[in-house]
Structures are given as C-alpha cells and as structure tokens.
Design a protein around this motif. Structure first.
Motif, PDB file in Angstrom:
ATOM      1  N   THR A 208       2.605   6.911  -7.140  1.00 54.14           N
ATOM      2  CA  THR A 208       1.500   6.209  -7.790  1.00 54.14           C
ATOM      3  C   THR A 208       0.726   5.424  -6.751  1.00 54.14           C
ATOM      4  O   THR A 208       1.292   4.986  -5.750  1.00 54.14           O
ATOM      5  CB  THR A 208       1.995   5.247  -8.893  1.00 54.14           C
ATOM      6  OG1 THR A 208       0.854   4.559  -9.432  1.00 54.14           O
ATOM      7  CG2 THR A 208       2.966   4.209  -8.372  1.00 54.14           C
ATOM      8  N   GLN A 209      -0.534   5.215  -7.038  1.00 56.54           N
ATOM      9  CA  GLN A 209      -1.358   4.397  -6.153  1.00 56.54           C
ATOM     10  C   GLN A 209      -1.258   2.921  -6.525  1.00 56.54           C
ATOM     11  O   GLN A 209      -1.846   2.081  -5.883  1.00 56.54           O
ATOM     12  CB  GLN A 209      -2.811   4.866  -6.242  1.00 56.54           C
ATOM     13  CG  GLN A 209      -2.973   6.276  -5.666  1.00 56.54           C
ATOM     14  CD  GLN A 209      -4.320   6.888  -5.964  1.00 56.54           C
ATOM     15  OE1 GLN A 209      -4.442   7.804  -6.753  1.00 56.54           O
ATOM     16  NE2 GLN A 209      -5.346   6.372  -5.319  1.00 56.54           N
ATOM     17  N   ASN A 210      -0.503   2.648  -7.569  1.00 55.24           N
ATOM     18  CA  ASN A 210      -0.457   1.280  -8.090  1.00 55.24           C
ATOM     19  C   ASN A 210       0.989   0.870  -8.385  1.00 55.24           C
ATOM     20  O   ASN A 210       1.393   0.749  -9.535  1.00 55.24           O
ATOM     21  CB  ASN A 210      -1.317   1.213  -9.357  1.00 55.24           C
ATOM     22  CG  ASN A 210      -1.553  -0.210  -9.815  1.00 55.24           C
ATOM     23  OD1 ASN A 210      -1.128  -1.172  -9.171  1.00 55.24           O
ATOM     24  ND2 ASN A 210      -2.221  -0.345 -10.950  1.00 55.24           N
TER      25      ASN A 210
ATOM     26  N   ASP B 125       2.695  -7.447  -2.802  1.00 54.59           N
ATOM     27  CA  ASP B 125       1.716  -6.755  -3.639  1.00 54.59           C
ATOM     28  C   ASP B 125       0.368  -6.764  -2.932  1.00 54.59           C
ATOM     29  O   ASP B 125      -0.291  -7.786  -2.837  1.00 54.59           O
ATOM     30  CB  ASP B 125       1.617  -7.476  -4.987  1.00 54.59           C
ATOM     31  CG  ASP B 125       0.669  -6.767  -5.946  1.00 54.59           C
ATOM     32  OD1 ASP B 125       0.066  -5.751  -5.540  1.00 54.59           O
ATOM     33  OD2 ASP B 125       0.537  -7.235  -7.084  1.00 54.59           O
TER      34      ASP B 125
ATOM     35  N   LYS C  35       0.842  -1.199   0.000  1.00 54.06           N
ATOM     36  CA  LYS C  35       0.000   0.000   0.000  1.00 54.06           C
ATOM     37  C   LYS C  35       0.881   1.255   0.000  1.00 54.06           C
ATOM     38  O   LYS C  35       2.041   1.212   0.412  1.00 54.06           O
ATOM     39  CB  LYS C  35      -0.894   0.023   1.240  1.00 54.06           C
ATOM     40  CG  LYS C  35      -1.973  -1.035   1.198  1.00 54.06           C
ATOM     41  CD  LYS C  35      -3.013  -0.724   0.143  1.00 54.06           C
ATOM     42  CE  LYS C  35      -4.033  -1.855   0.048  1.00 54.06           C
ATOM     43  NZ  LYS C  35      -4.941  -1.689  -1.081  1.00 54.06           N
TER      44      LYS C  35
ATOM     45  N   GLY D 230       1.455  -2.227 -10.534  1.00 50.38           N
ATOM     46  CA  GLY D 230       0.970  -1.921 -11.884  1.00 50.38           C
ATOM     47  C   GLY D 230       2.002  -1.103 -12.640  1.00 50.38           C
ATOM     48  O   GLY D 230       2.275  -1.344 -13.821  1.00 50.38           O
TER      49      GLY D 230
ATOM     50  N   GLY E  35      -2.040  -4.812  -3.945  1.00 42.68           N
ATOM     51  CA  GLY E  35      -2.996  -4.255  -4.898  1.00 42.68           C
ATOM     52  C   GLY E  35      -2.914  -2.748  -4.967  1.00 42.68           C
ATOM     53  O   GLY E  35      -2.070  -2.116  -4.337  1.00 42.68           O
ATOM     54  N   VAL E  36      -3.828  -2.192  -5.726  1.00 42.38           N
ATOM     55  CA  VAL E  36      -3.888  -0.738  -5.889  1.00 42.38           C
ATOM     56  C   VAL E  36      -4.364  -0.125  -4.582  1.00 42.38           C
ATOM     57  O   VAL E  36      -5.212  -0.695  -3.907  1.00 42.38           O
ATOM     58  CB  VAL E  36      -4.894  -0.366  -7.002  1.00 42.38           C
ATOM     59  CG1 VAL E  36      -4.844   1.118  -7.322  1.00 42.38           C
ATOM     60  CG2 VAL E  36      -4.627  -1.173  -8.247  1.00 42.38           C
ATOM     61  N   THR E  37      -3.815   1.028  -4.217  1.00 43.66           N
ATOM     62  CA  THR E  37      -4.342   1.740  -3.058  1.00 43.66           C
ATOM     63  C   THR E  37      -5.516   2.571  -3.568  1.00 43.66           C
ATOM     64  O   THR E  37      -5.350   3.670  -4.072  1.00 43.66           O
ATOM     65  CB  THR E  37      -3.269   2.630  -2.417  1.00 43.66           C
ATOM     66  OG1 THR E  37      -2.171   1.785  -2.066  1.00 43.66           O
ATOM     67  CG2 THR E  37      -3.795   3.317  -1.169  1.00 43.66           C
TER      68      THR E  37
ATOM     69  N   HIS F 171      -3.319   6.470 -10.446  1.00 40.66           N
ATOM     70  CA  HIS F 171      -3.243   5.034 -10.718  1.00 40.66           C
ATOM     71  C   HIS F 171      -2.196   4.779 -11.789  1.00 40.66           C
ATOM     72  O   HIS F 171      -1.442   3.831 -11.710  1.00 40.66           O
ATOM     73  CB  HIS F 171      -4.606   4.496 -11.159  1.00 40.66           C
ATOM     74  CG  HIS F 171      -5.582   4.421 -10.018  1.00 40.66           C
ATOM     75  ND1 HIS F 171      -6.620   3.547  -9.987  1.00 40.66           N
ATOM     76  CD2 HIS F 171      -5.657   5.110  -8.876  1.00 40.66           C
ATOM     77  CE1 HIS F 171      -7.305   3.696  -8.865  1.00 40.66           C
ATOM     78  NE2 HIS F 171      -6.740   4.644  -8.188  1.00 40.66           N
ATOM     79  N   GLN F 172      -2.156   5.630 -12.789  1.00 41.32           N
ATOM     80  CA  GLN F 172      -1.065   5.582 -13.759  1.00 41.32           C
ATOM     81  C   GLN F 172      -0.139   6.758 -13.473  1.00 41.32           C
ATOM     82  O   GLN F 172      -0.574   7.905 -13.555  1.00 41.32           O
ATOM     83  CB  GLN F 172      -1.576   5.709 -15.197  1.00 41.32           C
ATOM     84  CG  GLN F 172      -2.261   4.473 -15.738  1.00 41.32           C
ATOM     85  CD  GLN F 172      -3.760   4.518 -15.520  1.00 41.32           C
ATOM     86  OE1 GLN F 172      -4.342   5.580 -15.526  1.00 41.32           O
ATOM     87  NE2 GLN F 172      -4.366   3.370 -15.294  1.00 41.32           N
TER      88      GLN F 172
END
Ligand code: FES
Ligand code: FES
Lengths: 157, 714
Positions: B376-378, B121, B83, B381, B123-125, B412-413
């Motif tokens: 980034t939140q990801n 990992d 996270k 990714g 996942g995305v925050t 996210h990106q």
C-alpha cells in the motif's frame, strides 16, 4: 484425485502429491517456497510467472503440474551459480532494467530461453520473444538494452 | 571527504528533549533503541509547540514530518521512513539523502521503510511528495546526526569541533592524523544523551557541494530483484499460513441475499467465513481456496442494484450529476465579442493502474496483536482502517509494507488487508489474500473519468481574450491554465461517479492537460499560428518556456511541423504540475484506422536532479505508461458489470508499442528538487491528439484517442 508428480526443480529431484491440474506456479510457490515466479494475471498474458521447462520459457500459471512430470524446471532462484549471477541477470543489473522488479524474473527467464535458441537475436526477434511480457513500470527500453547486452559475447560490450 | 565540517555548527543543549510524539505509534523510545541495538538515535520531529513558543511553523510543521537516523555500534547507518518503495526509487533517493550528509557512499545506508512499529509516519507515498518533503526531512536528520558525530569526535580527540573532518564513515583529526569510525564514536555514547531533536537551523549540504546526491545511483536492493530473493507482499509466507479468497458480487452494488456456507466443504480443509457483508474462504492451498469459493458462490443469491450506468452513457451520467450543475461561462459577453471562438468538450475514460503485483496481504494474529504485510502507498492509513475494522488500538496493529510491485496511485487502499485479517482471525492462522487480475480490474478503483468543457475566444491579433474551463468529475490537479489570458476561470466540479474511483499517477492533471493542450492547438489553428509560437506568445513561466524550447529544438519542430502528410503527423504539448515542467513532441503514423506513435521527444525539469539514473527511468516509464490511456486503455462496463477485466481485453502498453524515445532532463541546481514520477505523463496524450490532427485534420477530443468509430478501436 491427487497424483504424485516427480520433477527436477533447479537441479534437484522433487516429488509432490497434489491435484494434477494444479498450476505449476502454485506448486513452486506454495510447496517449494520458490516465490521468484510471480502471479500477474493467471491468463497467459503478462509473463510474470515464466519459468523454464526443459529449457523453454513457459507460463507456469497455465501449466498443470501433471504436464511437467519427469521434466526439468528452472526458476529464477536456480539461475545463479552460488554467488555468481547468470550473465542475463548481470545484464539486467547493468542496465537498471528493474524498477519495482516484479516483472524481472519472467523477463530474465524469457531472455535466457530466447538466447538459448537464438544467441544473436535481432531487435525484432527480441520484441517478438518478449511481447507477451508486461512491465507496468514500463521499463521496456532498459529491458531491451539488457537483452541486447546479454546477447553480446563478452568483450564486445 | 564529502562534507566540510567547518561549515556546520554541532547540535547542543537539546539532548534531553523528547520527541513530540512517540515514534512508531506507541513504541517507547527506549524499546525502539533496544530493537535497533545501542546506538545514536536522532529523531527528526518538530519540537512540541510548548518547547518552541516563538518559532514560526515553517513548511507545514504538523508534527508528522519525521524521519530517523540510527548509527549502530558496528557503524551501520539506518534510516527509518514511513514512505514506501514500489519501484519509483524512494529507497535509493532517501539513502542518497542521508549518505550525502553523513559523508558515506549511498550503499552504506540501509532503510527501514513503512513499518508502522518502526518507522515514523511520513504520510501517503503520493503526489510526488517524497522528494520535496521526505528528502529534506531525512537530510536534516542525517545532518543533525553528522553534527553530533562531530561533537563526539571533537571530545574524543580533544580538539575544537571545527577541526573535525568526516570522510567515508570516519571522523578524522587532520592535525594528528587520528581517526575514529562512526561506530566507535557512538559505541561509547549510546542511548539517551544522544537522542536529540533536530535543531531547526541544521545546515544541509549545498547542491553545489553534493557528492552523493545528484549522481547516478543504482537502485538499492536491485540484486534481490534479479535473483528472485526479494519477497513482495504476495510472497510473504508464514508458518501454518492459509490462502484466502473473498466472495465478489456479480455486479457493482449487488447485495447478497443468501448463501450456503456449508458448500465450502467440497474443498479439502477449507474454512468459510461470513462476517457482515464479507464472505470469504481460506484453505491450505490457493487451489483449494478457489474451489471452496467456487462452491459457495454457486449457492449465492444476489439482489442487483437498480439502473447502473454503462460506459456507453458514462459521460452523460457524469454531466447530469455534476454537483450544482455545470457552471455557465462567466465571460459569455467577452466570448460573444471575440474574433474567433472555441467551444469544445473533451472526454477521458476510466482507466485502471493495473500494477504488475495485484493487491495482496498476509495477516497474522498473535496474542491479540494483528500484523499485516501488504502493498500500500498508505501504511499508516491502512493501520487506521484495521484499527477501526477490528476495534483495536494503534499498539495492537502493525502494518509492514515490503517493497511492492507497483502502485501508480492505485494502492492507497490496499483492500486485501482487512480481508486477510478477517480470515486469519476466524482461522486462527495466518492468511494470505492475493487478488486475481479480474478482481484488480473490477474492484480496485479507477482513475476518474472526465467531461471537460472549454470555451475560449481570440481577438483579431490571435491573442486569447477569455477562457472558461470546467472539469466535471476527474479533479482539480493542474486545472489552472499556465497561459496568460485576460479573463480566465478554470474549475473542477465533482460528480457522482458510478464506479469506484481514486488516485492515479498525476491524477486529473492528465485529463486537464489533454483538454487544455488540445484546445490550445485548436486555438492556434484558429489564430493561424504555429502551435509552438502560439503557446510561447501566451506563456510567462520561464521554466515551462525552457522545456518547450528544448523539446522544439531537439525534435526539430520547425522543419517537421511544416511538412504535410496524411499518414504522418507531429504534435506538441506542455504543462506544469507538482512544481515540475514538461513539454513533449510526438510523431504518429496513420494507416487506415491504425494509429502508431513512432517517436516521442520529451523535455522535463524538476529542479535539482537527485538521481539521474532513476529520473530517466521515471520519465521513460511515465511516457510509456501514458501511451496506454492515450491510445487504448478504457474500462468498459454494462449495468455495473465490467466487460474487459483481463489483459487480453484491456490493452496496456507492451514492447511492440515502444516508440523511439528521446528524453532531455534539464537540471536546475538552484531549484529545490521536486518529485518526478508523475508529471512526465501529462504531455503525452495531447501531443498525440495534436499529431493526429496535424496529419488528418481530424480533431479527436476523447481519450483513448481512436481513429475508428466507438468500440472498433482495439
Ligand atoms: S501470471 Fe502467467 S502469464 Fe500472467
Ligand atoms: S519493473 Fe515493475 S513491472 Fe517491470
């Protein structure tokens, strides 16, 4: 043509030879590794880049380095005395006035600048002094509390 | 003493099991342990399926939910998580979670967050998932570590494990008074025998026993925020680092026809790179990079895309491109029979997250391995994007996400990561790319714009009989109505967004609640009912009813909504999303075309409160952030050119916008904690629109809510 600029940064004499139009913000960050002043907009509209020049809060993103020749610059890194934080920094900690904290250095320095001119500001004066500062985490209420706290003489808490 | 050791069964028999997957994308466990120094390593990963054939997969056991706890010889407790921290408080909350189980204060726990070589990992925050998913994973990991510590202490004291007590980082034998701190306990027993998978049934501390969670806990690392010591992604500096910039088209969809890369020589020591569609420059100072970019961009020739829409015709465009067309109301017959009907369309503009720190990344190549620091939140990714951009394996890319300056769903990106990596590769030196505010406003993605159609009918008693709700383009979050309606259908229909769109704090739930709660207000008026009574009469959800009741009492709704004044109005709205419930009342003042929000009262409930201090900040932040898209924020563009890509023209909330705020947090110790950084935003815009109606009788069905005619509202 590059020019050589002499200035004081956080109490130390500094010299830099550079494009005289280069923003003070870039010089602080790139030449002096003082990254506490942040880039938020480069347009004088967010206050993240605020530093004190001869005690006055200015937008370092719009201040050409040539303009601070011979002047004294204070950045967030220069506010504490050793381990002892400046009272405004203490007030920001006490009021949880930072979320991501990216706006914090600018907010703190603007507050220091304000209290130097107006030691007991009204809420209207605080808002007027800080309205050029954005906090996108929108921690405005805690920041206001921190400024009020910093404005109170010790012991009147 | 913060845990009752007698309540827990120590782990056993699984010490030899390896985790299902190597943590940190290919780093071996041994290397991992070496990096942290000898100590106890507990891996919180579901066992491989083969090792647990009969265990049902509970709660989305995809093998990705993993967290790790490390206890060093010196007693240092480190939690690793994928996270990220962007101001929302995950660092503090996860430290609390581990501290609770390990019987130490929260500030004894350090976190390593979002380093793809060192953290699992998670996942995305995003989507408020850290609290309901990662907090339990960390608690279980820490609880398993605690159980192992108890076992170690029992062996050391030669007593039964049930006799061991843990307090403030020490194991104690109460009978003899002997003590051993955690560091001593693991020191002798480091490495392999203590790497155990977390047993599925590990007991975590019950909410009523919480001593660290549930208490106001100041933000981890806050001192570095006020001293300027914290290094955000844009503050990372590496030896020999250059400053990079990417060339941007003059408009959306424009293609580069030709450019003179040699022109970059105008700037000292600048380097220009063209790599497919990417054109960029790097130089020893940002100023030189800007000059180099300026020089080459003057030589660029572009081919513009044909017929891009402008914001003025955006809503028509979205409706025209609704995939499969906008569905017809399946309850048309029902509606025809209704005593009173509502047919209305609501619009929500594109808005930008505008985090204080724009996109930034530093990339560095060393012996074929790429390391990128970015916001980034990801993180995983982003690593994947770098792997495919450069044809690298997971072990050749490391993404590190320092705590960064705001995300709100907008990172996210990270985008700048690939740009920096391309430039760094060409330059053979580390490169920092930091986007300008204009780039952020223009080339980062927007919260999707929405066109929402509502048709609803009431019977003679003022009861809702049918409801048809269609969201075109913005998304399905909270599209379902929480109200009891005999015939009800709510749908999301994708469209062709002319601009880049993506996530945002609470995403479509804001648009859907704006439309639904405005419509509910219109229907209450049609039914001749008080908006509060009308909602209550159609609600079953007890939690939603509870926040409505609280907010109505605290705001004094009954008395204030009874007053009529064309310059002062009050409005109400509520909603539920991501497992939490919210209700808000707003008071607005109206002077000519000027709309000011004077008072917001909001009640919010997200289960058991983990950190009241941070929760309050999150709720206040959501309300104030929500004022922007409610009142002013709107991306404006003409034929693919963004017109208001500055803070001068795009009016995010400032100090002068802050109304009187009155926040009521309802604690529900029996409910699993869920995330709180999003849902509090969804009630604010409809409460304001309803307040405008209350004062003026004008129903404004578009966000931003403007009294002036189009284009005059700033
Ligand atoms: S960066 Fe200087 S005012 Fe925004
Ligand atoms: S704390 Fe994040 S911008 Fe102010």
């Amino acid at each position: 043509m590059d020019a050589t600029i002499l200035l004081t940064v956080n109490g130390k004499q500094r010299k830099v030879t550079t494009d005289p139009q280069r923003p003070l913000l870039d010089v602080l960050r790139e030449e002096f590794q003082l990254t506490g002043a942040k880039f938020g907009c480069g347009e004088g509209r967010c206050g993240a880049c605020t530093v004190l020049v001869n005690g006055q809060a200015v937008h370092s993103c719009l201040t050409p380095i040539a303009n601070v020749q011979g002047k004294s610059v204070v950045t967030i890194e220069g506010l504490a005395t050793g381990e002892k934080l400046h009272p405004v920094q203490e007030a920001f900690l006490a009021e949880e006035a930072s979320q991501c904290g990216y706006c914090t250095p600018g907010m703190v320095l603007a507050t220091v600048g304000l209290l130097a001119r107006t030691p007991q500001p009204t809420d209207e004066q605080i808002v007027a002094a800080l309205d050029g500062h954005l906090c996108r985490c929108c921690g405005y209420t805690n920041i206001l509390k921190a400024v009020r706290r910093a404005a109170q003489p010790a012991g009147r808490g | 003493m913060t845990t009752d050791s007698t309540a827990h069964t120590p782990t056993d028999g699984q010490a030899g099991d390896e985790p299902a997957a190597e943590p940190g994308g290919g780093m071996t466990r041994r290397a991992f342990v070496q990096w942290l120094g000898a100590g106890l390593l507990v891996t919180v990963a579901p066992l491989p399926a083969a090792a647990q054939p009969r265990r049902p997969r509970g709660g989305g056991g995809t093998g990705k939910i993993a967290a790790r706890v490390h206890i060093g010889k010196d007693g240092t407790i480190t939690v690793m998580t994928g996270k990220v921290e962007a101001g929302q408080g995950a660092r503090t909350e996860l430290a609390q979670a581990a501290a609770e189980e390990l019987g130490v204060p929260a500030d004894r726990v350090q976190l390593i967050m979002a380093d793809t070589d060192r953290a699992p990992d998670d996942g995305v925050t995003a989507g408020s998932r850290s609290t309901p998913s990662t907090v339990p994973a960390v608690r279980q990991g820490a609880a398993a570590a605690r159980d192992v510590l108890i076992q170690l202490a029992a062996a050391r004291f030669a007593i039964d494990a049930r006799g061991v007590r843990l307090a403030d980082g020490k194991a104690i034998d109460p009978a003899s008074g002997r003590q051993a701190d955690y560091g001593e306990l693991v020191g002798e027993n480091s490495d392999v025998p203590f790497a155990a998978a977390v047993p599925p049934g590990v007991t975590v501390t019950a909410v009523k026993e919480w001593k660290v969670m549930g208490r106001p806990t100041p933000r981890a690392g806050r001192r570095d925020l006020v001293t300027g010591a914290h290094r955000y992604p844009s503050d990372i500096q590496r030896p020999g680092m250059l400053y990079g910039k990417a060339l941007r088209p003059p408009a959306y969809g424009a293609r580069l026809k030709s450019i003179d890369m040699e022109a970059a020589k105008a700037a000292k020591d600048a380097l220009a790179v063209r790599d497919g569609a990417f054109v960029g420059v790097a130089a020893p100072t940002l100023r030189a990079a800007e000059q180099a970019l300026d020089a080459i961009s003057r030589t660029a020739a572009w081919e513009e895309a044909p017929a891009l829409p402008s914001s003025a015709e955006l809503y028509d465009h979205l409706r025209r491109h609704a995939r499969g067309g906008v569905p017809a109301n399946p309850f048309a017959d029902e509606l025809a029979k209704a005593d009173k009907k509502l047919t209305a369309t609501y619009h929500v503009a594109y808005v930008q997250h505008a985090p204080m720190e724009p996109r930034a990344a530093v990339a560095e190549w060393n012996d074929g391995k790429l390391t990128v620091w970015t916001g980034t939140q990801n993180p995983f990714g982003a690593r994947g994007e770098l792997m495919s951009a450069f044809g690298l394996g997971a072990d050749k890319v490391r993404v590190i996400v320092p705590d960064f300056g705001g995300g709100f769903g907008g990172k996210h990106q990270p985008d700048a990561h690939i740009e920096a990596a391309r430039l760094a590769k060409a330059a053979g030196r580390p490169v920092l790319v930091r986007w300008t505010r204009a780039e952020e406003f223009t080339w980062a993605y927007y919260r999707p714009a929405a066109v929402i159609d509502v048709q609803a009918g009431l019977d003679a008693q003022g009861t809702l009989t049918s409801w048809h709700f269609v969201n075109v383009n913005s998304g399905g979050a909270a599209v379902e109505s929480p109200y009891r309606i005999a015939k009800s259908r709510s749908q999301y229909v994708p469209s062709a967004s002319p601009m880049r769109q993506g996530s945002y704090r609470c995403l479509a739930a804001t648009a859907n609640n704006f439309a639904r709660e405005s419509a509910m207000d219109e229907l209450a008026v049609a039914a001749g009912a008080d908006p509060l009574d009308f909602r209550r009469a159609h609600l079953d959800n007890p939690r939603l009813k509870a926040v409505l009741k609280t907010v109505a009492e605290k705001f004094n709704w009954a008395a204030r909504s009874g007053k009529k004044d064309p310059r002062l109005g009050v409005g109400l709205a509520c909603g539920t999303e991501k497992g939490s419930v919210v209700a808000a009342c707003a008071e607005v003042a109206i002077e000519g075309d000027r709309l000011t929000v004077r008072h917001v009262c909001e009640a919010f409930e997200c289960g058991a409160i983990v950190n009241p201090t941070n929760l309050l900040s999150q709720v206040a932040g959501c309300i104030l952030m929500g004022l922007g898209p409610a009142l002013r924020e709107e991306m404006q563009f003409e034929k693919g050119r963004v017109l208001n890509a500055t803070f001068w023209k795009y009016g995010v909330p400032r100090f002068t916008d802050v109304p009187e705020l009155d926040i009521h947090l309802l604690n529900q110790p029996d409910q699993t904690p869920v995330g709180a950084g999003e849902t509090p935003i969804i009630a604010i815009a409809p409460a304001i629109a309803n307040a405008v109606f209350h004062a003026t009788g004008r129903r404004i069905r578009t966000m931003p809510i403007r009294l002036a005619a189009e284009g005059k509202g700033y």
